[in-house]
Design a protein around this motif. Sequence first.
Motif, PDB file in Angstrom:
ATOM      1  N   ASN A 199       0.834  -1.215   0.000  1.00  0.00           N
ATOM      2  CA  ASN A 199       0.000   0.000   0.000  1.00  0.00           C
ATOM      3  C   ASN A 199       0.866   1.262   0.000  1.00  0.00           C
ATOM      4  OD1 ASN A 199      -2.776   1.077   0.174  1.00  0.00           O
ATOM      5  ND2 ASN A 199      -1.980   2.009   2.045  1.00  0.00           N
ATOM      6  N   SER A 241      -7.021  -5.897  -8.357  1.00  0.00           N
ATOM      7  CA  SER A 241      -8.039  -4.885  -8.678  1.00  0.00           C
ATOM      8  C   SER A 241      -9.107  -4.809  -7.586  1.00  0.00           C
ATOM      9  CB  SER A 241      -8.679  -5.188 -10.044  1.00  0.00           C
ATOM     10  OG  SER A 241      -9.314  -6.450 -10.017  1.00  0.00           O
ATOM     11  N   SER A 242      -9.488  -5.962  -7.029  1.00  0.00           N
ATOM     12  CA  SER A 242     -10.507  -5.944  -5.979  1.00  0.00           C
ATOM     13  C   SER A 242      -9.911  -5.555  -4.629  1.00  0.00           C
ATOM     14  CB  SER A 242     -11.187  -7.318  -5.878  1.00  0.00           C
ATOM     15  OG  SER A 242     -10.226  -8.331  -5.628  1.00  0.00           O
ATOM     16  N   ASN A 288      -8.814  -1.851  -5.015  1.00  0.00           N
ATOM     17  CA  ASN A 288      -9.863  -0.981  -5.558  1.00  0.00           C
ATOM     18  C   ASN A 288      -9.339  -0.131  -6.717  1.00  0.00           C
ATOM     19  OD1 ASN A 288     -12.456   0.055  -5.743  1.00  0.00           O
ATOM     20  ND2 ASN A 288     -12.023   1.770  -4.351  1.00  0.00           N
ATOM     21  N   ILE A 289      -8.721  -0.793  -7.690  1.00  0.00           N
ATOM     22  CA  ILE A 289      -8.225  -0.126  -8.902  1.00  0.00           C
ATOM     23  C   ILE A 289      -8.835  -0.822 -10.121  1.00  0.00           C
ATOM     24  CG2 ILE A 289      -6.066   0.757  -7.925  1.00  0.00           C
ATOM     25  CD1 ILE A 289      -4.626  -1.692  -8.971  1.00  0.00           C
ATOM     26  N   GLU A 343      -9.500  -2.969 -13.453  1.00  0.00           N
ATOM     27  CA  GLU A 343      -8.858  -4.211 -13.879  1.00  0.00           C
ATOM     28  C   GLU A 343      -8.152  -4.011 -15.219  1.00  0.00           C
ATOM     29  OE1 GLU A 343      -9.772  -9.000 -14.385  1.00  0.00           O
ATOM     30  OE2 GLU A 343     -11.220  -7.675 -13.392  1.00  0.00           O
TER      31      GLU A 343
END
Length: 717
Positions: free
Chosen positions: A562, A582-583, A586-587, A589
């Motif tokens: 992070n 991505s999940s 939270n970006i 895909e």
Amino acid sequence: MGSIDPSRAFVKEVKRIVIKVGTAVVTRNDGRLALGRLGALCEQIKELNSLGYDVIMVSSGAVGLGRQRLRYRRLVNSSFADLQKPQVDLDGKACAAVGQNSLMALYDSLFSQLDVTSAQLLVTDNDFRDKDFRRQLHETLKSLLSSKVIPIFNENDAVSTRKAPYEDSSGIFWDNDSLAALLALELKADLLVLLSDVEGLCSGPPSDPHSKLIHTYINEKHQGEITFGDKSRVGRGGMTAKVKAAVNAAYAGIPVIITSGFAAENIIKVLQGERIGTLFHQDAHLWAPVKEVDAREMAVAARESSRRLQALSSQDKKKILLDIADALETNEKLIRTENEADVAAAQYAGYEKSLVARLALKPGKISSLANSVRMLANMEDPIGRVLKRTELADGLILEKTSSPLGVLLIVFESRPDALVQIASLAIRSGNGLLLKGGKEAKQSNAILHKVITEAIPDTVGGRLIGLVTSREEIPELLKLDDVIDLVIPRGSNKLVTEIKSSTQIPVMGHADGICHVYIDKSANMDMAKRIVKDAKLDYPSGCNAMETLLAHKDVMLNGGLNDIIVDLQTEGVTLYGGPSASSLLNIPEAHSFHHEYSALACTVEIVDDVYAAIEHINQHGSAHTDCIVAEDEVVAKAFLRQVDSAAVFHNASTRFCDGARFGLGAEVGISTSRIHARGPVGVEGLLTTRWLLRGSGQVVDGDKGVNYIHKDLVIES
């Protein structure tokens, strides 16, 4: 728009154009309609129409189309017994009638989709004998063109008074090529374009690799030189008919260009003044004779010069490079001026910032390049080094020695500094060189080539390094597998793929630079942060920049990933994730793991362990450069041993993969091939080997009198 070739400057004045479409353009090999080609053709004509040109078409294809349809109809309507009987040839006039209907229906449909209206005009040879017909023809055309309608002409073969108009070559016109020439004269056109299935007129059969495109036809020069070849596979006359029509029209004052109807933008390119196809012009014989670049001659000259270079002493070869380095610094102001012109033109044209960045020769760059050349000059002479020495038998000594490859063809994009690096490497390795740079660096490449070749002594010759200035010359060069020994493309995936599929010459290079950094759970996170930021931010458009960041799942859980993500985003990097990242992060895909951004963007993915990282890299990478950040030596060794890439690093940025940083002096490119050279290609990658055997009269004689010992000998310095 490309720059206008001087011989094509007249196109700026063209307002009315006649376009003749050959049967081979209209139909495929099986006789059916070539819908894709016709669609692309109609789109070009729509664009010309919207730009204000008067466009008049002459289209062949009716007889061939009708024949195909009537054969099918006869088959459907025949009994089995009918099919056993000898088949009578179909009537050509009936074929013409049926095919004309189909052809015009297709044109109407295609043009309607483009919001363009077309009109059919069927004419016969006898029509033009009638003055009233000709006067009415002008009135009709004036009305149609004023309404932006596209007139489409064809000979009305179905009712022609000639016995077999598709075979008879007499009269005012005798095929659609001569009809197009007649209409161009009658309607006072400014240009006639004859579209065929070949690029233009060649000095020999298109299948002959020694044939070359004749850009400007001069009757006295080329009449006895060219080979017309066979008739068209489906039309009446083939190239002979086109040349005859073109010569007649050009003699009467209408410029004519024969070019391929297969390329989607050729008509547009003709009207932009690009040097494509073969031009027929009434003044061609008066023009100052501009020597057309002969690809074979250029390659042969480079080979001959390279052999003279190889014959020089080590000291003389070193001096050439030192003189080049001095010449670069002496001419720095001139080089910068030309480069600034390229940069300004690229910015005006709206090129991407990453390309403009690669194009610019920033302050200090010329001195840096000159110093790189000096570094190469001061290297040990790589040519003729003894790599292995063996005594085969008593008094029979075999040496394996280093040797130049021969002639190199390097196609590169954007970066003019690459020209200096490549040229100096070629000279150091004793190779002849042909260079083709991107059009965006045209002026920079021209001045750098001039500075370098003028520093090469006459004993070798400046033609050691040839500069290819036209994209159209590349296909000719790629045919010369008997003269050119290696092609190295430096540029986009598209460029590399096109070259690999277009030549039998060996190709060395890389298509993609999809480089990974894997952060193991044992990584020092401060070190990982430095490496990741450098690999992505130091030069985002470089082929050795990080495009995918892989992280051990524990690095995700302990918050270390992070921190790196926040740092990257703070620097303006756009992040995309694999299915896991991505999940979790939270970006968005990523659409593909095999993607080279060449910008401030990268993909992030979470993996279970080093073996998952290795599998990911071997599956999705491009075998360029990949890095592991880890303190666990066992994990690091597994990564270094199992990642199948040209360069694999431990605790170091991917940006170190570079010829200069590797101490090679410079690089001609980076190779991801698995033969010959791999990774940054310096001098050694441009060498091959030769075997030298010294004896004292020994013969094989069935090996009866030879006692082989194969003893390794010390290599003498």
